[in-house]
Design a protein around this motif. Structure first.
Motif, PDB file in Angstrom:
ATOM      1  N   ARG A 298     -46.314 -21.365  21.974  1.00  0.00           N
ATOM      2  CA  ARG A 298     -45.145 -20.558  21.630  1.00  0.00           C
ATOM      3  C   ARG A 298     -44.568 -21.044  20.313  1.00  0.00           C
ATOM      4  O   ARG A 298     -44.448 -22.238  20.091  1.00  0.00           O
ATOM      5  CB  ARG A 298     -44.056 -20.686  22.692  1.00  0.00           C
ATOM      6  CG  ARG A 298     -44.393 -20.050  23.992  1.00  0.00           C
ATOM      7  CD  ARG A 298     -43.187 -20.158  24.944  1.00  0.00           C
ATOM      8  NE  ARG A 298     -43.345 -19.234  26.020  1.00  0.00           N
ATOM      9  CZ  ARG A 298     -42.937 -17.973  25.995  1.00  0.00           C
ATOM     10  NH1 ARG A 298     -42.327 -17.504  24.944  1.00  0.00           N
ATOM     11  NH2 ARG A 298     -43.134 -17.184  27.018  1.00  0.00           N
TER      12      ARG A 298
ATOM     13  N   GLU B  95     -41.119 -20.707  18.334  1.00  0.00           N
ATOM     14  CA  GLU B  95     -39.735 -20.307  18.580  1.00  0.00           C
ATOM     15  C   GLU B  95     -38.834 -20.887  17.508  1.00  0.00           C
ATOM     16  O   GLU B  95     -39.070 -21.983  17.010  1.00  0.00           O
ATOM     17  CB  GLU B  95     -39.273 -20.829  19.946  1.00  0.00           C
ATOM     18  CG  GLU B  95     -40.116 -20.345  21.100  1.00  0.00           C
ATOM     19  CD  GLU B  95     -39.759 -21.005  22.426  1.00  0.00           C
ATOM     20  OE1 GLU B  95     -39.033 -22.015  22.422  1.00  0.00           O
ATOM     21  OE2 GLU B  95     -40.240 -20.505  23.451  1.00  0.00           O
TER      22      GLU B  95
ATOM     23  N   GLN C 145     -52.018 -18.751  14.617  1.00  0.00           N
ATOM     24  CA  GLN C 145     -52.969 -17.685  14.957  1.00  0.00           C
ATOM     25  C   GLN C 145     -54.398 -18.122  14.652  1.00  0.00           C
ATOM     26  O   GLN C 145     -55.311 -17.872  15.444  1.00  0.00           O
ATOM     27  CB  GLN C 145     -52.632 -16.406  14.192  1.00  0.00           C
ATOM     28  CG  GLN C 145     -51.390 -15.723  14.697  1.00  0.00           C
ATOM     29  CD  GLN C 145     -50.973 -14.552  13.828  1.00  0.00           C
ATOM     30  OE1 GLN C 145     -51.160 -14.551  12.613  1.00  0.00           O
ATOM     31  NE2 GLN C 145     -50.384 -13.538  14.456  1.00  0.00           N
TER      32      GLN C 145
ATOM     33  N   ARG D 289     -54.105 -22.204  32.374  1.00  0.00           N
ATOM     34  CA  ARG D 289     -53.575 -21.412  31.271  1.00  0.00           C
ATOM     35  C   ARG D 289     -52.948 -22.342  30.241  1.00  0.00           C
ATOM     36  O   ARG D 289     -52.226 -23.271  30.591  1.00  0.00           O
ATOM     37  CB  ARG D 289     -52.531 -20.476  31.852  1.00  0.00           C
ATOM     38  CG  ARG D 289     -51.850 -19.579  30.914  1.00  0.00           C
ATOM     39  CD  ARG D 289     -50.832 -18.781  31.739  1.00  0.00           C
ATOM     40  NE  ARG D 289     -50.195 -17.805  30.944  1.00  0.00           N
ATOM     41  CZ  ARG D 289     -50.251 -16.508  31.173  1.00  0.00           C
ATOM     42  NH1 ARG D 289     -50.927 -16.046  32.193  1.00  0.00           N
ATOM     43  NH2 ARG D 289     -49.620 -15.676  30.401  1.00  0.00           N
TER      44      ARG D 289
ATOM     45  N   TRP E 264     -47.506 -20.251  37.105  1.00  0.00           N
ATOM     46  CA  TRP E 264     -46.749 -20.806  35.982  1.00  0.00           C
ATOM     47  C   TRP E 264     -46.128 -22.162  36.278  1.00  0.00           C
ATOM     48  O   TRP E 264     -45.181 -22.562  35.645  1.00  0.00           O
ATOM     49  CB  TRP E 264     -45.683 -19.824  35.505  1.00  0.00           C
ATOM     50  CG  TRP E 264     -46.268 -18.633  34.878  1.00  0.00           C
ATOM     51  CD1 TRP E 264     -46.719 -17.524  35.496  1.00  0.00           C
ATOM     52  CD2 TRP E 264     -46.515 -18.432  33.493  1.00  0.00           C
ATOM     53  NE1 TRP E 264     -47.223 -16.637  34.594  1.00  0.00           N
ATOM     54  CE2 TRP E 264     -47.091 -17.176  33.350  1.00  0.00           C
ATOM     55  CE3 TRP E 264     -46.285 -19.191  32.355  1.00  0.00           C
ATOM     56  CZ2 TRP E 264     -47.472 -16.658  32.131  1.00  0.00           C
ATOM     57  CZ3 TRP E 264     -46.649 -18.674  31.137  1.00  0.00           C
ATOM     58  CH2 TRP E 264     -47.240 -17.434  31.031  1.00  0.00           C
TER      59      TRP E 264
ATOM     60  N   GLU F 170     -53.068 -18.236  25.404  1.00  0.00           N
ATOM     61  CA  GLU F 170     -52.142 -17.225  24.925  1.00  0.00           C
ATOM     62  C   GLU F 170     -51.309 -17.755  23.779  1.00  0.00           C
ATOM     63  O   GLU F 170     -50.985 -18.937  23.723  1.00  0.00           O
ATOM     64  CB  GLU F 170     -51.210 -16.771  26.049  1.00  0.00           C
ATOM     65  CG  GLU F 170     -51.904 -15.904  27.056  1.00  0.00           C
ATOM     66  CD  GLU F 170     -50.926 -15.152  27.932  1.00  0.00           C
ATOM     67  OE1 GLU F 170     -49.750 -15.034  27.553  1.00  0.00           O
ATOM     68  OE2 GLU F 170     -51.358 -14.700  28.992  1.00  0.00           O
ATOM     69  N   LEU F 171     -50.948 -16.843  22.893  1.00  0.00           N
ATOM     70  CA  LEU F 171     -50.095 -17.154  21.755  1.00  0.00           C
ATOM     71  C   LEU F 171     -48.906 -16.221  21.789  1.00  0.00           C
ATOM     72  O   LEU F 171     -49.067 -14.999  21.829  1.00  0.00           O
ATOM     73  CB  LEU F 171     -50.874 -16.973  20.449  1.00  0.00           C
ATOM     74  CG  LEU F 171     -50.110 -17.182  19.151  1.00  0.00           C
ATOM     75  CD1 LEU F 171     -49.604 -18.613  19.034  1.00  0.00           C
ATOM     76  CD2 LEU F 171     -51.006 -16.842  17.961  1.00  0.00           C
ATOM     77  N   CYS F 172     -47.704 -16.773  21.814  1.00  0.00           N
ATOM     78  CA  CYS F 172     -46.473 -15.990  21.822  1.00  0.00           C
ATOM     79  C   CYS F 172     -45.689 -16.356  20.568  1.00  0.00           C
ATOM     80  O   CYS F 172     -45.170 -17.471  20.459  1.00  0.00           O
ATOM     81  CB  CYS F 172     -45.647 -16.302  23.066  1.00  0.00           C
ATOM     82  SG  CYS F 172     -46.520 -15.964  24.594  1.00  0.00           S
ATOM     83  N   LEU F 173     -45.645 -15.432  19.627  1.00  0.00           N
ATOM     84  CA  LEU F 173     -44.976 -15.686  18.357  1.00  0.00           C
ATOM     85  C   LEU F 173     -43.632 -14.985  18.311  1.00  0.00           C
ATOM     86  O   LEU F 173     -43.556 -13.785  18.522  1.00  0.00           O
ATOM     87  CB  LEU F 173     -45.837 -15.192  17.188  1.00  0.00           C
ATOM     88  CG  LEU F 173     -47.186 -15.839  17.006  1.00  0.00           C
ATOM     89  CD1 LEU F 173     -47.926 -15.190  15.856  1.00  0.00           C
ATOM     90  CD2 LEU F 173     -47.047 -17.330  16.762  1.00  0.00           C
ATOM     91  N   GLN F 174     -42.618 -15.744  18.033  1.00  0.00           N
ATOM     92  CA  GLN F 174     -41.300 -15.197  17.769  1.00  0.00           C
ATOM     93  C   GLN F 174     -41.160 -15.122  16.253  1.00  0.00           C
ATOM     94  O   GLN F 174     -41.706 -15.972  15.538  1.00  0.00           O
ATOM     95  CB  GLN F 174     -40.248 -16.173  18.313  1.00  0.00           C
ATOM     96  CG  GLN F 174     -39.091 -15.555  18.999  1.00  0.00           C
ATOM     97  CD  GLN F 174     -38.120 -16.641  19.461  1.00  0.00           C
ATOM     98  OE1 GLN F 174     -37.688 -17.449  18.667  1.00  0.00           O
ATOM     99  NE2 GLN F 174     -37.819 -16.636  20.742  1.00  0.00           N
TER     100      GLN F 174
ATOM    101  N   GLU G 199     -50.582 -22.055  26.835  1.00  0.00           N
ATOM    102  CA  GLU G 199     -49.751 -21.122  26.095  1.00  0.00           C
ATOM    103  C   GLU G 199     -49.139 -21.840  24.894  1.00  0.00           C
ATOM    104  O   GLU G 199     -48.583 -22.924  25.025  1.00  0.00           O
ATOM    105  CB  GLU G 199     -48.649 -20.582  26.989  1.00  0.00           C
ATOM    106  CG  GLU G 199     -47.809 -19.527  26.333  1.00  0.00           C
ATOM    107  CD  GLU G 199     -46.773 -18.952  27.272  1.00  0.00           C
ATOM    108  OE1 GLU G 199     -45.598 -18.901  26.878  1.00  0.00           O
ATOM    109  OE2 GLU G 199     -47.144 -18.573  28.402  1.00  0.00           O
TER     110      GLU G 199
END
Length: 163
Positions: A131, A133, A73, A127, A152, A91-95, A129
């Motif tokens: 992630r 995971e 982050q 883009r 994408w 973009e940040l995708c946190l699991q 990204e």
């Protein structure tokens, strides 16, 4: 005072208030940009000092149980202004993952360096990204996607299709 004069004075007062509000908003945005820039410069100096320490064999790594999402982050937040300026979506995708044994600052540095290059070499409209995971219990992975088009399609896939 006549009604027309009173209405004119009210409009001038509202115009002055609107102008003052716009100035405050611009000033707040400029201060925020300066803070982000100062933080980015501070991180750069820190990274350069760490590089010198590593080259001289004096770099210390402090392994500890940490939440891997926090350094990610921080890295994304620091690079978001650069991405926006370049027209790149970041973009940040946190699991939710288990804790890992790592040096949070070194993890932030590594991700920041990767993201800096990703943003730098992604064309406008592209883009990036990030992630986080958990691949399997106890194995946490950070995946960085460079997406060059809005549909994408990854850079690797598009280069394979061109051949």
């Amino acid at each position: 005072m006549s009604t027309a004069a009173s209405t004119g004075a009210d409009l001038n007062g509202k115009a002055a208030q609107d102008a003052a509000r716009q100035i405050r908003e611009r000033l707040a945005a400029a201060i925020a940009a300066l803070r982000q820039s100062t933080q980015a410069q501070s991180n750069l100096v820190s990274d350069l000092l760490d590089t010198a320490r590593a080259l001289s064999g004096k770099l210390t790594v402090s392994m500890e149980a940490c939440e891997p999402g926090e350094p990610l982050q921080a890295a994304v937040a620091a690079l978001r202004p650069l991405a926006e300026q370049k027209g790149v979506t970041l973009e940040l995708c946190l699991q939710e993952t288990s804790l890992i044994q790592a040096d949070p600052e070194r993890l932030r540095q590594v991700v920041s360096n990767l993201l800096t290059n990703a943003v730098k070499f992604t064309p406008p409209g592209g883009r990036v990204e990030v992630r986080l995971e958990e691949a399997e219990e106890g194995v946490v992975g950070v995946v960085l996607y460079l997406l060059r088009r809005h549909n994408w399609e990854s850079g690797l896939e598009s280069s394979l299709k061109r051949k």
